[in-house]
Enzyme design. Structure first.
Site, PDB file in Angstrom:
ATOM      1  N   ASP A 232       0.944  -1.302  -0.063  1.00  0.00           N
ATOM      2  CA  ASP A 232       0.019  -0.188  -0.077  1.00  0.00           C
ATOM      3  C   ASP A 232       0.841   1.346  -0.376  1.00  0.00           C
ATOM      4  OD1 ASP A 232      -2.506   1.255   0.672  1.00  0.00           O
ATOM      5  OD2 ASP A 232      -1.483   2.228   1.930  1.00  0.00           O
TER       6      ASP A 232
ATOM      7  N   TYR B  95       2.887  10.248   0.176  1.00  0.00           N
ATOM      8  CA  TYR B  95       3.827  10.209   0.984  1.00  0.00           C
ATOM      9  C   TYR B  95       5.451  10.583   0.442  1.00  0.00           C
ATOM     10  CZ  TYR B  95       0.062   6.699   2.845  1.00  0.00           C
ATOM     11  OH  TYR B  95      -0.301   6.037   3.098  1.00  0.00           O
TER      12      TYR B  95
ATOM     13  N   GLN C 197     -10.270   1.449   4.400  1.00  0.00           N
ATOM     14  CA  GLN C 197      -8.929   1.068   4.605  1.00  0.00           C
ATOM     15  C   GLN C 197      -9.351   2.423   5.733  1.00  0.00           C
ATOM     16  OE1 GLN C 197      -3.856   2.503   4.396  1.00  0.00           O
ATOM     17  NE2 GLN C 197      -5.488   1.795   2.107  1.00  0.00           N
TER      18      GLN C 197
ATOM     19  N   ARG D 284      10.612  -0.118   7.523  1.00  0.00           N
ATOM     20  CA  ARG D 284      11.429   0.653   7.039  1.00  0.00           C
ATOM     21  C   ARG D 284      12.941   0.018   6.725  1.00  0.00           C
ATOM     22  NH1 ARG D 284      11.364   6.372  10.316  1.00  0.00           N
ATOM     23  NH2 ARG D 284      12.579   6.885   8.354  1.00  0.00           N
TER      24      ARG D 284
END
Length: 322
Positions: A56, A61, A178, A286
């Protein structure tokens, strides 16, 4: 990994999807601080190696950067994962986020996302936020047009309340919702999950670990060490008076997790997935080792005893879980 069908779409999603929010890097309003792109790509590849079959992302972002990183990670793949991205969060030349749901804006947004991602079709295209509220029908009709045009396979929504979901679902079937959902954010349980089950709408929950708060790693010193542009510094759940209560909860959750040979992160994910209405949970990472550590939560079926123990703990929280 086990899979569940997303609503009535026929798409089989692994119970964990990789979340890429933090991969957008720093220097924007809701960043998680600086991020190394090479590490992000390694993380995406590791998630796929572990069996995760979807990820996703969103244009906002990193103001386009995250989709570019995802595109680089998927470039040349013979069998790429399913890709979910979003529209509506736009930005101006100064980097200020601007909500837009006009038809012409969404047409331009999808073309930009297709280009950044390096794909010919987007598997799941979602309205990120229902803003402006008066334009959600127009935005949803634009997504329906994109589905008919073959640029998008299925359409979904994110962060909608029940009334907003009902408004758009009446015009064109909504494949998925979502919402935020975790032990510390349970508003979705009252109306939205039952409605989605009734209507055959899939649910992909984001922030099951509450932005890292439900992992066991957070302390006041850890929060103080976050980069200045990490948006969690301004999140009330990471501030007093809520922080102390949340950390007390996490300490008790750690005991439940340890008794089952698991971690708090895995417990938090499994707890969200206990609901049959939930198709999958979006788990951010990450670094490769982060997804390696959390992925076991996707296949853990919580027994009655730990579920009751968790519910007892949540009943004692001094702040509403919303």
């Amino acid at each position: 990994m086990q899979t569940r069908q997303l609503g009535t779409t026929g798409l089989q999603l692994t119970t964990i999807g990789l979340g890429t929010w933090a991969m957008g890097g720093g220097d924007w309003k809701f960043s998680w601080g600086p991020q190394d792109d090479t590490e992000s790509i390694r993380t995406i590849h590791r998630a796929l190696e572990l069996g995760i079959n979807w990820l996703d992302t969103a244009p906002v972002y990193g103001l386009g950067h995250c989709e570019e990183v995802v595109g680089r990670a998927l470039s040349g793949m013979r069998h790429r994962p399913l890709v979910a991205t979003k529209c509506e969060r736009c930005w101006d030349e100064a980097g200020r986020i601007v909500p837009r749901l006009k038809r012409e804006s969404i047409r331009a947004e999808v073309e930009a996302s297709l280009r950044r991602l390096g794909v010919d079709v987007i598997d799941l295209y979602q309205i990120h936020w229902p803003q402006p509220d008066e334009d959600i029908e127009e935005g949803w009709e634009a997504i329906a047009d994109l589905i008919r045009a073959g640029k998008v396979r299925f359409g979904g929504v994110s962060n909608f309340n029940l009334t907003q979901l009902q408004r758009v679902h009446a015009n064109h079937p909504v494949a998925s919702l979502q919402p935020p959902y975790s032990m510390l954010a349970r508003a979705v349980e009252t109306e939205l999950l039952p409605y989605c089950a009734e209507q055959g709408i899939g649910v992909i929950a984001y922030s099951p670990m509450q932005k890292g708060l439900l992992t066991g790693k957070v302390t006041p010193a850890w929060i103080a060490s976050l980069p200045p542009d990490d948006h969690r510094r301004n999140d009330p759940k990471f501030q007093e008076p809520q922080l102390s209560a949340n950390l007390t909860l996490v300490e008790s959750l750690g005991e439940i997790a340890a008794a089952n040979g698991k971690t708090v992160s895995q417990l938090a994910i499994a707890w969200v997935l206990r609901r049959p209405e939930v198709t999958a949970a979006i788990v951010g990472a990450r670094r490769p080792e982060q997804i390696e550590q959390t992925i076991a939560g996707g296949d853990w079926q919580l027994a009655e005893a730990p579920l009751k123990a968790i519910e007892d703990l949540l009943d004692q929280l001094p702040f509403p879980a919303n």
